[in-house]
Scaffold this motif. Structure first.
Motif, PDB file in Angstrom:
ATOM      1  N   GLY A   1       0.781  -1.227   0.000  1.00  0.00           N
ATOM      2  CA  GLY A   1       0.000   0.000   0.000  1.00  0.00           C
ATOM      3  C   GLY A   1       0.812   1.275   0.000  1.00  0.00           C
ATOM      4  N   ARG A   2       2.140   1.158  -0.024  1.00  0.00           N
ATOM      5  CA  ARG A   2       3.002   2.332   0.011  1.00  0.00           C
ATOM      6  C   ARG A   2       3.581   2.600  -1.375  1.00  0.00           C
ATOM      7  N   THR A   3       4.076   3.824  -1.571  1.00  0.00           N
ATOM      8  CA  THR A   3       4.680   4.216  -2.841  1.00  0.00           C
ATOM      9  C   THR A   3       6.178   4.418  -2.651  1.00  0.00           C
ATOM     10  N   LEU A   4       6.966   3.709  -3.464  1.00  0.00           N
ATOM     11  CA  LEU A   4       8.417   3.873  -3.472  1.00  0.00           C
ATOM     12  C   LEU A   4       8.822   4.600  -4.743  1.00  0.00           C
ATOM     13  N   ALA A   5       9.585   5.670  -4.604  1.00  0.00           N
ATOM     14  CA  ALA A   5      10.130   6.383  -5.754  1.00  0.00           C
ATOM     15  C   ALA A   5      11.562   5.937  -5.972  1.00  0.00           C
ATOM     16  N   LEU A   6      11.852   5.423  -7.171  1.00  0.00           N
ATOM     17  CA  LEU A   6      13.222   5.100  -7.554  1.00  0.00           C
ATOM     18  C   LEU A   6      13.810   6.338  -8.221  1.00  0.00           C
ATOM     19  N   LEU A   7      14.799   6.949  -7.582  1.00  0.00           N
ATOM     20  CA  LEU A   7      15.338   8.231  -8.012  1.00  0.00           C
ATOM     21  C   LEU A   7      16.805   8.086  -8.386  1.00  0.00           C
ATOM     22  N   GLY A   8      17.172   8.663  -9.517  1.00  0.00           N
ATOM     23  CA  GLY A   8      18.577   8.649  -9.912  1.00  0.00           C
ATOM     24  C   GLY A   8      18.740   9.166 -11.323  1.00  0.00           C
ATOM     25  N   PRO A   9      19.981   9.400 -11.752  1.00  0.00           N
ATOM     26  CA  PRO A   9      20.237   9.913 -13.099  1.00  0.00           C
ATOM     27  C   PRO A   9      19.997   8.841 -14.158  1.00  0.00           C
ATOM     28  N   SER A  10      19.974   9.241 -15.408  1.00  0.00           N
ATOM     29  CA  SER A  10      19.815   8.290 -16.516  1.00  0.00           C
ATOM     30  C   SER A  10      20.925   7.247 -16.467  1.00  0.00           C
ATOM     31  N   GLY A  11      20.538   5.992 -16.706  1.00  0.00           N
ATOM     32  CA  GLY A  11      21.518   4.917 -16.745  1.00  0.00           C
ATOM     33  C   GLY A  11      21.914   4.353 -15.404  1.00  0.00           C
ATOM     34  N   CYS A  12      21.205   4.745 -14.326  1.00  0.00           N
ATOM     35  CA  CYS A  12      21.612   4.289 -12.985  1.00  0.00           C
ATOM     36  C   CYS A  12      21.018   2.929 -12.624  1.00  0.00           C
ATOM     37  N   GLY A  13      20.072   2.416 -13.433  1.00  0.00           N
ATOM     38  CA  GLY A  13      19.489   1.102 -13.173  1.00  0.00           C
ATOM     39  C   GLY A  13      18.059   1.119 -12.672  1.00  0.00           C
TER      40      GLY A  13
END
Length: 330
Positions: free
Chosen positions: A33-45
């Motif tokens: 029920g939670r939201t995870l944001a995957l944050l990072g520059p282009s090409g980081c995976g």
């Protein structure tokens, strides 16, 4: 209402055929029920990780992806029960709004009366019911984003995955839809993973943020923890502006030294020049309406910005000393 699914990644990695690593082994838990944001520059995976969760890429041997206690690592995407919104939305231009939203329901052979009811509910959720019969080509970017979200939610997915869903929109519309999407995700009670390179977007949409760099997880936590207590220099610099100086602190005042001290531009107090402290000169002054931005230069040539209230009276050429209200790891 179905209980929200908890996602657990165990040593989840991805190696390309040429031997290069797109993703180093990751251990991560996303609460139901939670939201995870995957944050990072282009090409980081981050997009690779998203594609592993939904099954569009196969993880390396030894990786495990669990939805609650069910290992879905080798399941096909359609068996995992995920809804995906890509940054180009991937809508069918030859169909109406309602037909796009109903597509997944037709594939699953849901009876037509139930289809109509579900489509009506989804369009109401995203406030698009008045445009149900409109063609996709007649919609604005923001309207297309809402249709894509409604289509993903119509199948009642166990997990919602959003891959840079606002990137294609202009800045003003993107800001407006961030607020709408944040409010909607809070009410859906569905486990959500959103990929973004935009720090504001991650902080607004994510209950937690996973900062990634070069295929590795740098730090996972809520926005305030990552901003105020970055575990690495990369996290500090990526999640907001991080200034660094070679100096030392004496009761919070910046003095000469060889340590590396980090701080946010708005967490600085300017003092009259003190003989026991490093001297900084106001090299430039920019009035930004709500704030004042000063470019400071130290005696040894180091330069960095500080952000002050708009009514601050500092002027170009003035000599000042600095007290850090909240120093960070350098």
């Amino acid at each position: 209402m179905k209980h929200p699914v908890t996602i657990t990644l165990e040593q989840c990695a991805k190696t390309w055929p040429d031997g290069s690593r797109a993703l180093h082994p990751v251990d991560l838990r996303i609460e139901g029920g939670r939201t995870l944001a995957l944050l990072g520059p282009s090409g980081c995976g981050k997009t690779t990780l998203l594609r592993l969760i939904c099954g569009l890429e196969a993880a390396d041997p030894g990786s495990r992806i669990l939805f609650d206690d069910e290992d879905v690592s080798v399941q096909a995407p359609e068996a995992r029960g995920v809804g995906v919104v890509f940054q180009n939305y991937a809508l069918f231009p030859n169909m109406t709004v309602a037909q796009n939203v109903a597509y997944g329901l037709r594939i699953r052979k849901m009876p037509k009366p139930e289809q109509a009811e579900r489509v009506g509910h989804m369009l109401s959720l995203v406030r698009m019911e008045a445009l149900a019969d409109r063609r996709i080509s007649q919609l604005s970017g923001g309207q297309r984003q809402r249709v894509a979200l409604a289509r993903a939610l119509a199948i009642e997915p166990r997990v919602l995955l959003l891959d840079e869903p606002l990137t294609a929109l202009d800045a003003k519309l993107r800001e407006h839809l961030r607020v709408e999407l944040a409010q909607m995700l809070r009410t859906l009670n569905i486990t959500t993973v959103i990929v973004t390179h935009d720090q504001d977007e991650a902080m607004m949409l994510g209950d937690r943020i996973a900062v990634m760099s070069a295929g590795r997880l740098e730090q996972v936590g809520d926005a305030e923890t990552l901003y105020r207590q970055p575990a690495t220099s990369f996290v500090g610099e990526f999640l907001g502006t991080l200034c660094k100086v070679r100096a030392r602190l004496e009761q919070g005042v910046v003095a000469g030294g060889d340590e590396v001290i980090g701080f946010r531009p708005h967490e600085v107090e300017l003092l009259p020049a003190l003989p026991s402290a490093l001297q900084a000169r106001v090299a430039a002054r920019f009035f930004l309406g709500a704030t004042l931005r000063l470019q400071l230069e130290l005696d040894d040539g180091q330069a960095f910005p500080v952000i002050l209230p708009a009514d601050s009276g500092h002027r170009v050429g003035e000599s000042v000393s600095l007290r850090l209200t909240r120093p960070l790891p350098g």
